[in-house]
Design an enzyme around this catalytic site. Sequence first.
Site, mmCIF file in Angstrom:
data_model
loop_
_atom_site.group_PDB
_atom_site.id
_atom_site.type_symbol
_atom_site.label_atom_id
_atom_site.label_comp_id
_atom_site.label_asym_id
_atom_site.label_seq_id
_atom_site.Cartn_x
_atom_site.Cartn_y
_atom_site.Cartn_z
ATOM 1 N N SER A 142 40.121 45.591 33.864
ATOM 2 C CA SER A 142 39.179 44.595 33.333
ATOM 3 C C SER A 142 38.156 45.359 32.503
ATOM 4 C CB SER A 142 38.479 43.909 34.512
ATOM 5 O OG SER A 142 37.323 43.223 34.093
ATOM 6 N N TYR A 155 34.151 44.069 42.685
ATOM 7 C CA TYR A 155 35.105 43.942 41.576
ATOM 8 C C TYR A 155 34.991 45.149 40.640
ATOM 9 C CZ TYR A 155 37.785 41.343 37.978
ATOM 10 O OH TYR A 155 38.737 40.923 37.063
HETATM 11 N N1 NAD Z 1 40.824 35.920 34.069
HETATM 12 C C1 NAD Z 1 40.058 36.850 33.548
HETATM 13 O O1 NAD Z 1 39.100 36.566 32.805
HETATM 14 C C2 NAD Z 1 40.353 38.304 33.823
HETATM 15 C C3 NAD Z 1 39.670 39.258 33.063
HETATM 16 C C4 NAD Z 1 39.926 40.611 33.290
HETATM 17 C C5 NAD Z 1 40.829 40.993 34.263
HETATM 18 N N2 NAD Z 1 41.472 40.040 34.996
HETATM 19 C C6 NAD Z 1 42.397 40.519 36.016
HETATM 20 O O2 NAD Z 1 43.682 40.004 35.766
HETATM 21 C C7 NAD Z 1 44.429 39.936 36.975
HETATM 22 C C8 NAD Z 1 45.078 38.568 37.093
HETATM 23 O O3 NAD Z 1 44.065 37.597 37.201
HETATM 24 P P1 NAD Z 1 44.212 36.075 36.736
HETATM 25 O O4 NAD Z 1 42.994 35.791 35.935
HETATM 26 O O5 NAD Z 1 45.551 35.828 36.169
HETATM 27 O O6 NAD Z 1 44.016 35.360 38.166
HETATM 28 P P2 NAD Z 1 44.794 34.193 38.941
HETATM 29 O O7 NAD Z 1 43.848 33.751 39.992
HETATM 30 O O8 NAD Z 1 45.312 33.184 37.974
HETATM 31 O O9 NAD Z 1 46.043 34.960 39.602
HETATM 32 C C9 NAD Z 1 45.888 35.878 40.646
HETATM 33 C C10 NAD Z 1 47.227 36.199 41.280
HETATM 34 O O10 NAD Z 1 47.004 37.140 42.352
HETATM 35 C C11 NAD Z 1 47.653 36.663 43.527
HETATM 36 N N3 NAD Z 1 46.932 37.083 44.734
HETATM 37 C C12 NAD Z 1 45.630 36.867 45.037
HETATM 38 N N4 NAD Z 1 45.356 37.334 46.271
HETATM 39 C C13 NAD Z 1 46.505 37.875 46.766
HETATM 40 C C14 NAD Z 1 46.869 38.500 48.001
HETATM 41 N N5 NAD Z 1 46.015 38.657 49.006
HETATM 42 N N6 NAD Z 1 48.142 38.911 48.145
HETATM 43 C C15 NAD Z 1 49.051 38.729 47.152
HETATM 44 N N7 NAD Z 1 48.762 38.146 45.969
HETATM 45 C C16 NAD Z 1 47.507 37.719 45.783
HETATM 46 C C17 NAD Z 1 47.647 35.149 43.385
HETATM 47 O O11 NAD Z 1 48.623 34.540 44.214
HETATM 48 C C18 NAD Z 1 47.916 34.985 41.887
HETATM 49 O O12 NAD Z 1 49.298 35.034 41.647
HETATM 50 C C19 NAD Z 1 43.428 40.257 38.090
HETATM 51 O O13 NAD Z 1 43.593 41.592 38.499
HETATM 52 C C20 NAD Z 1 42.086 40.062 37.421
HETATM 53 O O14 NAD Z 1 41.081 40.838 38.021
HETATM 54 C C21 NAD Z 1 41.261 38.717 34.792
#
Ligand code: NAD
Length: 260
Positions: A142, A155
Amino acid sequence: MLKGKVALITGSTSGIGLAAAHVLAEQGINLILHGLMSDQEGQALAQEFAQQYNIKTVFDNADLRDPESISSFMDAAMQEIGTIDILINNAGIQHTENAVNFPLNKWNDIIAINLSAAFHTIQKSLPGMQKNNWGRIINIASVHGLVGSVNKSAYCAAKHGIVGLTKVIALESAEQGITANAICPGWVDTPLINDQIKAIAEKENVDFNTAKYNLVTAKQPLPEMMDPRQIGEFILFLCSDSARSITGSALPMDGAWTAQ
Ligand SMILES: NC(=O)c1ccc[n+]([C@@H]2O[C@H](COP(=O)([O-])OP(=O)(O)OC[C@H]3O[C@@H](n4cnc5c(N)ncnc54)[C@H](O)[C@@H]3O)[C@@H](O)[C@H]2O)c1
């Protein structure tokens, strides 16, 4: 070149992981799908992918907070579909609160899911990649792996940690045809950030879309959220032969957030 390879994408039942799964499946890459979803829903998702893209798929809903579950799910998945060529550590959660009031259980969960799980999956995947002299490890970090923000102690700690882990794996794998990189996105339109948008809507007494715009523009010069598929396309490029010299990098994709 990528057709027939095997990719594990953690957290591929939603958001960035799900979008990346579609992008890789379009190339004929076999998929280990994973995330928190019932077995029945997950099997249905895996079957949908298999039929739509004519690839092999497996699904598992192992809880990434538990290293033993990670180990056994990866053993079973590799037995069924083959050794992992492409590892995408994507699963993650968020919780916002100042450090003084940050709940210990949330701290532990964020460190376990957003950081330690990636170490465990890398440990399990690397020997197969070393044997094949080819591998791609892509960690979804991130902007918070590069800079801090208030109320995100766990985070930011986890994301800075995964950037460091990525660098070490790249150094240890540099002569083995394996690259390791971290992608550092700004705002991406996924369910992960809904709570933050709702909190702004409540605090500023504005509707959801206004709150979303306010959230994005508070930090990011480019005034729009990224589509998760954009990250999938970047992942695909990092898997390509053209990207074989990109390793050990923390790559911002952040609308100039960290250019400031
Ligand atoms: N959305 C944003 O703005 C953003 C920005 C930067 C980085 N990210 C990173 O991108 C990655 C994906 O995030 P996203 O935005 O697609 O989120 P999301 O909430 O849409 O998806 C998260 C996924 O992680 C899985 N997950 C959560 N807890 C879990 C656990 N205990 N065991 C197994 N699986 C688990 C969920 O089932 C889901 O499939 C993350 O690492 C997040 O930190 C997101």
